[in-house]
Write a protein that holds these residues in place. Structure first.
Motif, PDB file in Angstrom:
ATOM      1  N   ASP A  88       0.853  -1.187   0.000  1.00 37.93           N
ATOM      2  CA  ASP A  88       0.000   0.000   0.000  1.00 37.93           C
ATOM      3  C   ASP A  88       0.890   1.240   0.000  1.00 37.93           C
ATOM      4  O   ASP A  88       2.121   1.136   0.125  1.00 37.93           O
ATOM      5  N   ILE A  89       0.257   2.392  -0.142  1.00 43.42           N
ATOM      6  CA  ILE A  89       0.957   3.674  -0.046  1.00 43.42           C
ATOM      7  C   ILE A  89       0.172   4.579   0.901  1.00 43.42           C
ATOM      8  O   ILE A  89      -1.042   4.408   1.061  1.00 43.42           O
ATOM      9  N   THR A  90       0.873   5.502   1.533  1.00 42.83           N
ATOM     10  CA  THR A  90       0.206   6.439   2.437  1.00 42.83           C
ATOM     11  C   THR A  90      -0.527   7.500   1.621  1.00 42.83           C
ATOM     12  O   THR A  90      -0.200   7.758   0.464  1.00 42.83           O
ATOM     13  N   PRO A  91      -1.529   8.130   2.240  1.00 45.91           N
ATOM     14  CA  PRO A  91      -2.233   9.219   1.544  1.00 45.91           C
ATOM     15  C   PRO A  91      -1.314  10.424   1.353  1.00 45.91           C
ATOM     16  O   PRO A  91      -0.269  10.516   2.004  1.00 45.91           O
ATOM     17  N   ASP A  92      -1.710  11.313   0.484  1.00 47.31           N
ATOM     18  CA  ASP A  92      -0.925  12.515   0.180  1.00 47.31           C
ATOM     19  C   ASP A  92      -1.571  13.730   0.830  1.00 47.31           C
ATOM     20  O   ASP A  92      -2.665  14.130   0.442  1.00 47.31           O
ATOM     21  N   PHE A  93      -0.889  14.298   1.826  1.00 47.63           N
ATOM     22  CA  PHE A  93      -1.367  15.514   2.485  1.00 47.63           C
ATOM     23  C   PHE A  93      -0.531  16.728   2.080  1.00 47.63           C
ATOM     24  O   PHE A  93      -0.656  17.788   2.679  1.00 47.63           O
ATOM     25  N   SER A  94       0.331  16.566   1.096  1.00 49.29           N
ATOM     26  CA  SER A  94       1.202  17.679   0.713  1.00 49.29           C
ATOM     27  C   SER A  94       0.409  18.769  -0.012  1.00 49.29           C
ATOM     28  O   SER A  94      -0.630  18.510  -0.606  1.00 49.29           O
TER      29      SER A  94
END
Length: 164
Positions: A88-94
């Motif tokens: 999986d990959i983490t969400p993007d909060f950038s």
């Protein structure tokens, strides 16, 4: 028991030793130190942990974790040779400002915590990253690599201890 390794790439699976000698390759994302990948495989073999990518490299994958660029395709191939798969990959909060300044470390901790919130079945987890992630909870679970060296045999032993 589900165990997770939140994995960064730069400074973990490559290092400043490699950066200095292979600047072009690192800047275009093609340089992965296969010896470091082998060290990572030792952690996974001993702990049965799954990989969640929290590196900036995650932007080179689609939502189904399929490579979008030659760099991510090469990473997947090297990982696969060592029986490692990205689960999986983490969400993007950038934000645009964070992306332009390349200050992803400012949001990585919140991205990891959000991922964990969505996966309460996870009982043990570590973060392997060379950067300070500005969060006390994350710091307790972080194996901070030396960016000059990348992942080392000593880091492997520590990661195994942290996941047991």
């Amino acid at each position: 028991m589900q165990k997770i390794i939140f994995l960064d790439i730069d400074g973990v699976l490559n290092s400043n030793f490699w950066n200095e000698n292979h600047q072009r390759e690192l800047s275009d994302g093609t340089l992965i130190d296969e010896d470091k990948v082998y060290l990572l495989s030792q952690i996974i073999t001993r702990t049965k942990a799954s990989i969640v990518l929290h590196s900036g490299w995650r932007f080179w994958f689609d939502k189904n974790i399929q490579p979008l660029r030659k760099e991510s395709q090469r990473l997947v191939e090297i990982l696969k040779r060592n029986h490692i798969f990205i689960s999986d990959i983490t969400p993007d909060f950038s934000t645009e400002e964070i992306r332009m300044a390349k200050k992803f470390s400012l949001v990585k901790a919140n991205e990891i915590l959000a991922w964990l919130h969505e996966h309460p079945e996870v009982e043990k987890w570590i973060v392997i990253d060379d950067l300070c992630l500005h969060n006390d909870k994350i710091e307790k679970h972080q194996l901070k690599t030396n960016q000059i060296l990348g992942l080392t045999q000593g880091d492997v032993a520590l990661a195994i201890d942290m996941l047991h």
